[in-house]
Design a protein around this motif. Structure first.
Motif, PDB file in Angstrom:
ATOM      1  N   PRO A   1      44.307  46.332  37.166  1.00  0.00           N
ATOM      2  CA  PRO A   1      44.504  45.779  36.005  1.00  0.00           C
ATOM      3  C   PRO A   1      43.307  45.975  34.864  1.00  0.00           C
ATOM      4  N   PHE A   2      43.916  46.154  33.608  1.00  0.00           N
ATOM      5  CA  PHE A   2      42.613  46.257  32.552  1.00  0.00           C
ATOM      6  C   PHE A   2      41.896  44.990  32.389  1.00  0.00           C
TER       7      PHE A   2
ATOM      8  N   ILE B   1      42.851  47.385  22.968  1.00  0.00           N
ATOM      9  CA  ILE B   1      41.249  47.669  23.236  1.00  0.00           C
ATOM     10  C   ILE B   1      41.176  48.366  24.477  1.00  0.00           C
ATOM     11  N   GLY B   2      40.086  49.071  24.360  1.00  0.00           N
ATOM     12  CA  GLY B   2      39.573  49.983  25.711  1.00  0.00           C
ATOM     13  C   GLY B   2      38.332  49.629  26.074  1.00  0.00           C
TER      14      GLY B   2
ATOM     15  N   THR C   1      43.178  50.914  28.748  1.00  0.00           N
ATOM     16  CA  THR C   1      43.257  50.153  27.591  1.00  0.00           C
ATOM     17  C   THR C   1      44.135  48.913  28.035  1.00  0.00           C
ATOM     18  N   GLY C   2      44.002  48.007  27.437  1.00  0.00           N
ATOM     19  CA  GLY C   2      44.853  46.581  27.409  1.00  0.00           C
ATOM     20  C   GLY C   2      45.364  46.446  25.843  1.00  0.00           C
ATOM     21  N   SER C   3      46.466  45.416  25.622  1.00  0.00           N
ATOM     22  CA  SER C   3      46.859  45.323  24.319  1.00  0.00           C
ATOM     23  C   SER C   3      47.363  43.722  24.410  1.00  0.00           C
TER      24      SER C   3
END
Length: 217
Positions: free
Chosen positions: A4-5, A147-148, A156-158
């Protein structure tokens, strides 16, 4: 299985930091600023392609961009030639509470996102004071913030940011790519139609631009 990010160190998410009354006061400040610093649509360096957001600024310095001179900070509005209005007191307090920096912000970008506006992944790197956090306030419609890491093209995740939410990019997160994937139209009634045709989202971004001089602060 794909790992997971993991959000970078220095990233802080403060949901609902500003209540409805405080949000309305900030929007009123944005509306009042239009007398000397109306929204305009900046353009990209080299290509001259217009950005999908309209913008203006608060503070002694304002971020601008155009085809001829590119990304930079200027003390005056590029169209009216007038100084930018002062940063609202509530935002200065936000900086004191969460920036952990010994000098005040010098610029507050005001981006107006329409329903189809986006902001591609980027790193805020036009400032000398890259050791200072960047603090953003969301007002109006919800948005998907992404954001990465420090390298373009990485994982990246959001998260969905709502009106009144605050995002702090400090430490490692200050050097990470981030952007806005989409706006969710009609998810807020904060922005008055008379001032913001079609509604949308206002994002306020506090930045320190210049380095502290020796002995300052």
């Amino acid at each position: 299985m794909t790992a997971p990010f993991i959000l970078p160190d220095g990233f802080r998410y403060l949901p609902g930091h500003f209540d409805r009354s405080a949000q309305s006061a900030l929007i009123e400040a944005v509306i009042a600023a239009q007398a000397c610093a109306p929204f305009w649509r900046p353009s990209m360096p080299r290509t001259g392609q217009p950005l999908s957001v309209m913008m203006t600024n608060f503070g002694p310095l304002g971020w601008v961009t155009d085809k001829a001179k590119g990304y930079r900070y200027e003390p005056r509005h590029p169209e009216t030639g007038q100084p930018w209005p002062q940063i609202p007191a509530a935002l200065l307090q936000l900086w004191r509470d969460f920036a952990a920096y010994p000098a005040p912000p010098e610029a507050c970008l005001v981006n107006w996102y329409a329903s189809d506006s986006r902001m591609g992944l980027h790193v805020d790197w036009d400032e000398e004071a890259t050791d200072a956090a960047v603090i953003s306030v969301s007002l109006g419609d919800k948005a998907r913030f992404r954001i990465g890491g420090p390298q373009r093209g990485g994982k990246t995740g959001s998260l969905i940011v709502s009106s009144g939410d605050v995002v702090v990019l400090g430490g490692e997160a200050r050097r990470c790519y981030h952007g806005v994937d989409r706006i969710y139209p009609g998810t807020s009634t904060l922005l008055p139609e008379a001032a913001f045709t079609g509604g949308g989202r206002i994002n306020l971004t506090l930045r320190r631009v210049t380095l502290l001089e020796l002995g300052q602060g």
